[in-house]
Design an enzyme around this catalytic site. Structure first.
Site, PDB file in Angstrom:
ATOM      1  N   ASN A 210      -7.954 -15.654 -40.001  1.00  0.00           N
ATOM      2  CA  ASN A 210      -8.309 -15.519 -38.736  1.00  0.00           C
ATOM      3  C   ASN A 210      -8.746 -17.454 -38.215  1.00  0.00           C
ATOM      4  O   ASN A 210      -8.073 -17.934 -38.840  1.00  0.00           O
ATOM      5  CB  ASN A 210      -9.690 -14.920 -37.995  1.00  0.00           C
TER       6      ASN A 210
ATOM      7  N   PRO B 180     -17.220  -6.574 -48.353  1.00  0.00           N
ATOM      8  CA  PRO B 180     -19.476  -6.122 -47.781  1.00  0.00           C
ATOM      9  C   PRO B 180     -19.415  -7.058 -46.581  1.00  0.00           C
ATOM     10  O   PRO B 180     -19.131  -8.061 -46.082  1.00  0.00           O
ATOM     11  CB  PRO B 180     -19.863  -7.135 -49.148  1.00  0.00           C
TER      12      PRO B 180
ATOM     13  N   ASP C  10     -12.731  -8.011 -41.629  1.00  0.00           N
ATOM     14  CA  ASP C  10     -13.556  -7.318 -41.877  1.00  0.00           C
ATOM     15  C   ASP C  10     -13.365  -6.343 -43.152  1.00  0.00           C
ATOM     16  O   ASP C  10     -13.635  -5.178 -43.470  1.00  0.00           O
ATOM     17  CB  ASP C  10     -13.762  -5.961 -41.036  1.00  0.00           C
TER      18      ASP C  10
ATOM     19  N   LYS D 295       5.067 -12.014 -55.393  1.00  0.00           N
ATOM     20  CA  LYS D 295       5.228 -12.007 -54.299  1.00  0.00           C
ATOM     21  C   LYS D 295       6.075 -11.271 -53.669  1.00  0.00           C
ATOM     22  O   LYS D 295       7.530 -10.761 -54.439  1.00  0.00           O
ATOM     23  CB  LYS D 295       6.246 -13.454 -54.378  1.00  0.00           C
TER      24      LYS D 295
HETATM   25  O1  C5P Z   1     -20.224  -7.330 -37.628  1.00  0.00           O
HETATM   26  P1  C5P Z   1     -19.551  -8.581 -37.153  1.00  0.00           P
HETATM   27  O2  C5P Z   1     -18.215  -9.193 -37.541  1.00  0.00           O
HETATM   28  O3  C5P Z   1     -18.891  -8.666 -35.263  1.00  0.00           O
HETATM   29  O4  C5P Z   1     -20.914  -9.877 -37.778  1.00  0.00           O
HETATM   30  C1  C5P Z   1     -21.016 -10.385 -37.074  1.00  0.00           C
HETATM   31  C2  C5P Z   1     -21.644 -11.612 -37.565  1.00  0.00           C
HETATM   32  O5  C5P Z   1     -21.712 -11.185 -38.768  1.00  0.00           O
HETATM   33  C3  C5P Z   1     -21.790 -12.590 -38.153  1.00  0.00           C
HETATM   34  O6  C5P Z   1     -22.576 -13.942 -38.254  1.00  0.00           O
HETATM   35  C4  C5P Z   1     -20.155 -12.909 -39.266  1.00  0.00           C
HETATM   36  O7  C5P Z   1     -20.816 -14.297 -40.576  1.00  0.00           O
HETATM   37  C5  C5P Z   1     -20.952 -11.789 -40.361  1.00  0.00           C
HETATM   38  N1  C5P Z   1     -20.073 -10.863 -40.884  1.00  0.00           N
HETATM   39  C6  C5P Z   1     -21.150 -10.901 -42.351  1.00  0.00           C
HETATM   40  N2  C5P Z   1     -19.594 -10.324 -43.181  1.00  0.00           N
HETATM   41  C7  C5P Z   1     -18.803  -9.712 -43.042  1.00  0.00           C
HETATM   42  C8  C5P Z   1     -18.498  -9.590 -41.908  1.00  0.00           C
HETATM   43  C9  C5P Z   1     -19.412  -9.889 -40.822  1.00  0.00           C
HETATM   44  O8  C5P Z   1     -21.982 -11.644 -43.315  1.00  0.00           O
HETATM   45  N3  C5P Z   1     -17.937  -8.655 -43.998  1.00  0.00           N
END
Ligand code: C5P
Length: 403
Positions: A210, A305, A279, A289
Site C-alpha cells: 500500500n 492476523p 488485511d 515467477k
Molecule cells: O481495521 P483497520 O485495518 O482499519 O484498523 C487499523 C488499525 O489496525 C491500525 O492501527 C493498524 O495498524 C492495525 N492493524 C493491525 N493488523 C492488521 C490490520 C490492521 O494491527 N492486520
C-alpha cells in the site's frame, strides 16, 4: 528557570535574520542557559562579534585556528561541551555544506565533530528555500535527525512573499525549552510502535502493498524517544532512516510483523499500531515467477492476523493505541474501531490518493476510550503531530507517574 545549566552553542550564518539572535541570546541567558557563539564569515555582514560577545558574555570566534590558539578549550572540547547546537539563521549554503560533511570553518567543523543534537532555523529567499537542491539537503539533514524549526511564511527582506523567513526568537526559545523538558517526561517508559506498509508476496519477485511511507509512525517513534522513552520500532519496508537511539526491527509481511510484535510486546508499557498492515495475504503464492499465459489469473487472498486486536486481547496487555485511516465518515468509523478492537485510544485520520500516505503534512483527531472525547489537531507537519500525540498520551496515561 527552564534552561538552567544548559549549554547552547549558537552558530550564526550570513542572513539578515542574524539580528534576531541578539534578542534570542539575551532571552536564553535569562532562562539560565550558557551560550557560546560561533559566526560564519557571512554573519559578520549582519551583526558584529562585539555585540554578540557582550550579550553572550563569552568570546565569539569564526576561524578554526584562531579559536585553537586563543580559546580556553579545543574545538573538539567545544563540540562536546554543547548540550545543543543551534544554527540560527542557517543559510542555504551552510545547510549544503552540512549535508555534504564539509568542514572548512569552525562552525562546520564543530557540527561534524559533535555528538550533540543539532537544531536548525533556516532563513532565505523563498525561491532558494524551494529549490530542489535546498530541499534535498533539508531532507538529508532531517534523515540525520537534525531538528528543523521553521522557516515561517510571510514578507521577506527581499520583498517577496513566501516560505523562508527565519522564525521569531520566541519560537526558537519555546522549541528549545520543549526539547530539554521533553527528554525526561517518558523516562523509564517503554514504547512498542509499528510503522510502514507490509509486503505480501505473490511470487518471488512480486508483492501486494500500500501507499504507506512510514513517516507518521517514525515521527511518533522519534517524538517518544525525544521524550525519554525506550522505543522499539517494528518497521515494514520503507526508505527512512531511524535514529540510533531507537531499536529498529525490520519486517516485510504482516505475519512477520505479528511475530515481531508478539515477541516484544510483554516488555512494553504501550503499543502504538501505526503500520498500514495488509488485511490480506496471498495464500497461493508461487515458488517461481509467474508467467504471463492466461488472460485472467486468480490470486487467493486470506485474512492476515489483526495485530492490534491480538495485542488488545492479551491478558497482560499494555496501553493499546490504534490508527484508523479512513476515506469517509472518519470519526464514526474510528470510534467503531476503537470499541470493536477494545483500544485505549485511536488516531483517526482521513486518507486518499493525495492525502495522508507519503505526505509530510497531515491532520488528525485523537479519540480516547474513556469518554470517547475527540481532540482535533489541524494541518501541520507529521513531526509536530507526533509531538502533540505524545503530549496527549502523557496527559492521559503517564501523568501520575510523571508528577
Ligand atoms: O481495521 P483497520 O485495518 O482499519 O484498523 C487499523 C488499525 O489496525 C491500525 O492501527 C493498524 O495498524 C492495525 N492493524 C493491525 N493488523 C492488521 C490490520 C490492521 O494491527 N492486520
Amino acid at each position: 528557570m527552564h534552561l538552567s545549566g544548559k549549554k547552547i552553542l549558537l552558530g550564526i550564518t550570513g542572513s539578515i535574520a542574524a539580528y534576531k539572535t541578539v534578542d534570542m541570546i539575551r532571552k536564553l541567558r535569562q532562562l539560565g542557559a550558557e551560550v557560546r557563539v560561533i559566526m560564519s564569515t557571512g554573519a559578520h555582514f549582519f551583526v558584529t562579534a562585539t555585540t554578540l560577545q557582550a550579550i553572550s558574555g563569552n568570546p565569539v570566534f569564526e576561524k578554526l585556528f584562531e579559536f585553537e590558539s586563543t580559546a580556553d578549550m579545543s574545538h573538539i572540547a567545544l563540540a562536546r561541551w554543547a548540550d545543543l547546537i543551534l544554527i540560527a539563521p542557517a543559510t542555504a549554503h551552510f545547510m549544503a555544506k552540512l549535508a555534504h560533511g564539509l568542514s572548512d570553518d569552525l562552525l562546520t567543523t564543530l557540527c561534524l565533530a559533535t555528538r550533540s543534537p543539532i537544531m536548525i532555523a533556516p532563513a532565505m529567499n523563498v525561491a532558494m528555500w524551494l529549490n530542489v537542491a535546498t530541499q534535498e539537503n533539508v531532507s538529508c539533514l532531517k534523515n540525520r535527525h537534525m531538528i528543523f524549526i521553521g522557516p515561517d511564511e510571510g514578507v521577506q527582506a527581499c520583498g517577496e512573499i513566501g516560505e523562508g523567513r527565519m522564525v521569531e526568537a520566541e519560537t526558537v526559545l519555546s522549541e528549545i525549552t520543549i526539547f530539554f523538558s521533553r527528554s525526561q517526561r517518558l523516562l523509564n517508559k517503554k514504547f512498542l510502535i509499528t510503522a510502514g506498509p507490509t509486503q505480501e508476496a505473490i511470487d518471488p519477485v512480486r508483492f501486494l502493498t500500500n501507499r504507506s511511507s512510514g513517516k507518521m509512525g517514525c515521527a511518533i517513534a522519534k517524538a517518544a524517544a525525544l521524550a525519554g522513552a525506550e522505543v522499539t520500532l517494528i518497521l515494514g519496508p520503507v526508505s527512512l532512516s531511524v535514529s540510533p537511539s531507537i531499536k529498529r526491527v525490520d519486517v516485510s509481511s504482516a505475519k512477520q510483523m505479528h511475530e515481531a510484535v508478539l515477541q516484544h510486546v510483554a516488555q512494553n508499557d504501550i503499543f502504538i499500531s501505526a503500520a498500514a498492515v495488509s488485511d490480506y495475504y496471498v495464500s497461493n503464492t508461487s515458488k517461481h515467477k509467474l508467467k504471463k499465459t492466461e488472460q485472467f489469473m486468480h490470486l487467493t487472498l486470506a485474512q492476515t492476523p489483526d495485530i492490534l486486536a491480538s495485542v488488545a486481547s492479551l491478558k497482560n496487555r499494555p496501553i493499546v493505541v490504534g490508527f484508523a485511516a479512513e476515506t469517509e465518515n472518519v470519526i464514526e468509523n474510528a470510534t467503531r474501531k476503537l470499541r470493536e478492537k477494545k483500544l485505549d485510544m485511536i488516531i483517526a485520520n482521513e486518507v486518499g490518493e493525495t492525502k495522508g500516505f507519503d505526505a509530510d503534512y497531515h491532520e488528525l483527531a485523537i479519540i480516547t476510550a474513556l469518554d470517547e472525547s475527540v481532540e482535533r489537531f489541524g494541518y501541520t507537519t507529521k513531526e509536530r503531530l507526533a509531538r502533540k500525540m505524545i503530549d496527549v498520551l502523557i496527559k492521559n496515561f503517564f501523568v501520575t507517574q510523571a508528577l
